[in-house]
Motif scaffolding. Structure first.
Motif, PDB file in Angstrom:
ATOM      1  N   ALA A  18      -7.279   7.345  -2.507  1.00  0.00           N
ATOM      2  CA  ALA A  18      -5.966   7.783  -2.029  1.00  0.00           C
ATOM      3  C   ALA A  18      -5.971   7.951  -0.508  1.00  0.00           C
ATOM      4  O   ALA A  18      -5.008   7.564   0.177  1.00  0.00           O
ATOM      5  N   LYS A  21      -5.873   4.516   1.169  1.00  0.00           N
ATOM      6  CA  LYS A  21      -4.551   3.897   1.097  1.00  0.00           C
ATOM      7  C   LYS A  21      -3.554   4.616   1.995  1.00  0.00           C
ATOM      8  O   LYS A  21      -2.697   3.971   2.621  1.00  0.00           O
ATOM      9  N   ASP A  22      -3.641   5.928   2.088  1.00  0.00           N
ATOM     10  CA  ASP A  22      -2.736   6.664   2.982  1.00  0.00           C
ATOM     11  C   ASP A  22      -2.943   6.244   4.437  1.00  0.00           C
ATOM     12  O   ASP A  22      -1.983   6.053   5.191  1.00  0.00           O
ATOM     13  N   ARG A  25      -1.502   2.807   4.959  1.00  0.00           N
ATOM     14  CA  ARG A  25      -0.042   2.836   5.095  1.00  0.00           C
ATOM     15  C   ARG A  25       0.356   3.308   6.494  1.00  0.00           C
ATOM     16  O   ARG A  25       1.341   2.818   7.072  1.00  0.00           O
ATOM     17  N   ALA A  65      -3.731  -3.630  -3.392  1.00  0.00           N
ATOM     18  CA  ALA A  65      -3.514  -2.275  -3.916  1.00  0.00           C
ATOM     19  C   ALA A  65      -2.245  -1.661  -3.332  1.00  0.00           C
ATOM     20  O   ALA A  65      -1.460  -1.024  -4.050  1.00  0.00           O
ATOM     21  N   LEU A  66      -2.019  -1.849  -2.032  1.00  0.00           N
ATOM     22  CA  LEU A  66      -0.816  -1.310  -1.387  1.00  0.00           C
ATOM     23  C   LEU A  66       0.435  -2.000  -1.915  1.00  0.00           C
ATOM     24  O   LEU A  66       1.475  -1.359  -2.121  1.00  0.00           O
ATOM     25  N   ASP A  69       1.166  -0.732  -5.424  1.00  0.00           N
ATOM     26  CA  ASP A  69       1.724   0.621  -5.325  1.00  0.00           C
ATOM     27  C   ASP A  69       3.194   0.579  -4.911  1.00  0.00           C
ATOM     28  O   ASP A  69       4.030   1.321  -5.448  1.00  0.00           O
ATOM     29  N   ASP A  72       5.373  -0.809  -7.701  1.00  0.00           N
ATOM     30  CA  ASP A  72       5.492   0.182  -8.769  1.00  0.00           C
ATOM     31  C   ASP A  72       6.415   1.327  -8.361  1.00  0.00           C
ATOM     32  O   ASP A  72       7.185   1.839  -9.191  1.00  0.00           O
ATOM     33  N   ALA A  73       6.365   1.724  -7.097  1.00  0.00           N
ATOM     34  CA  ALA A  73       7.206   2.830  -6.652  1.00  0.00           C
ATOM     35  C   ALA A  73       8.681   2.441  -6.637  1.00  0.00           C
ATOM     36  O   ALA A  73       9.541   3.197  -7.123  1.00  0.00           O
ATOM     37  N   GLU A 111       6.627  -0.084   3.776  1.00  0.00           N
ATOM     38  CA  GLU A 111       6.165  -0.567   2.481  1.00  0.00           C
ATOM     39  C   GLU A 111       7.132  -1.614   1.928  1.00  0.00           C
ATOM     40  O   GLU A 111       6.709  -2.593   1.294  1.00  0.00           O
ATOM     41  N   THR A 129      -0.263  -8.752  -9.192  1.00  0.00           N
ATOM     42  CA  THR A 129       0.949  -8.154  -8.638  1.00  0.00           C
ATOM     43  C   THR A 129       2.204  -8.499  -9.439  1.00  0.00           C
ATOM     44  O   THR A 129       3.244  -7.876  -9.238  1.00  0.00           O
ATOM     45  N   SER A 132       4.116  -5.750 -11.714  1.00  0.00           N
ATOM     46  CA  SER A 132       4.724  -4.698 -10.882  1.00  0.00           C
ATOM     47  C   SER A 132       5.914  -5.248 -10.111  1.00  0.00           C
ATOM     48  O   SER A 132       6.950  -4.581  -9.975  1.00  0.00           O
TER      49      SER A 132
END
Length: 230
Positions: A18, A21-22, A25, A65-66, A69, A72-73, A111, A129, A132
């Motif tokens: 986490a 990834k933060d 971003r 991964a980003l 994410d 998905d968000a 993002e 991907t 998602s």
């Protein structure tokens, strides 16, 4: 019987992933995806590059991964709006889902740019991907499908020259819906992200002032083009 040490290691890995990834971003916001660097992420986190490679073996693995994410968000935002609105009309449900997608994009512009902006040089998204990436479209198709099974849909006009392609798209995307509806849906889906992209990337500057009302009107028009009438 669970092993406490394994549980601690698993939590540590989750927390480290986490944090990586933060930081990635944060770099996306300042440098853009093309300049994302595992070495720079490791440096900002006070890690050796070799330590970071245990979590993400390459820049492309971290980008993937980003991207997942982000898809998905934004997909979860669309699905929550769809599921929250069971008692409203199909047109209103469509509008609410579109507004949820727009709201997420405006709140997470970097993002959004990662998944709907210019392709990252040298990066090719893997099959991982795809599911998602489809979530927003599936949420909107769900609105159309529910209307088709319930109140019904107006049938969009389909030029004869487009019918073979419309039938192919329907077979691949939504075989339970008429081809003319699927063709109209694909166009509306693309136009939705065109509207959002123009706003996120500043193309409406000095053109559209009341962007919320403009967006609501535009996506209502898209709903009607797909065949939603109520």
């Amino acid at each position: 019987m669970s092993n406490p040490a394994q549980g601690v290691r698993a939590r540590a890995r989750i927390e480290a992933t986490a944090a990586i990834k933060d930081e990635a971003r944060r770099q996306l916001a300042h440098e853009g995806a093309a300049k994302l660097s595992l070495r720079a992420v490791a440096r900002e986190l006070g890690l050796a590059s070799s330590a970071l490679y245990r979590y993400f073996p390459s820049r492309d693995d971290l980008l993937t991964a980003l991207i997942i994410d982000a898809y998905d968000a934004i997909g979860a935002a669309a699905e929550a709006a769809r599921d929250r609105t069971a008692d409203v009309t199909p047109v209103r449900r469509w509008i609410l889902v579109c507004e949820a997608v727009r709201g997420w994009a405006l709140a997470h512009p970097h993002e959004y740019a990662l998944i709907y902006g210019s392709p990252v040089p040298g990066y090719h998204a893997p099959q991982d991907t795809v599911s998602s990436a489809a979530r927003v479209a599936e949420a909107l198709v769900g609105v159309v499908r529910q209307a088709y099974r319930g109140r019904g849909l107006a049938q969009p006009v389909l030029p004869a020259a487009l019918r073979p392609e419309a039938e192919r798209m329907a077979a691949a995307l939504a075989p339970d819906l008429p081809p003319q509806v699927v063709a109209a849906f694909v166009a509306a889906w693309a136009e939705l992200f065109g509207l959002i992209g123009f706003e996120v990337f500043g193309q409406f500057h000095r053109v559209v002032e009341d962007r919320e009302e403009f967006f609501r009107h535009a996506v209502a028009r898209l709903a009607h083009e797909v065949g939603l009438e109520h």
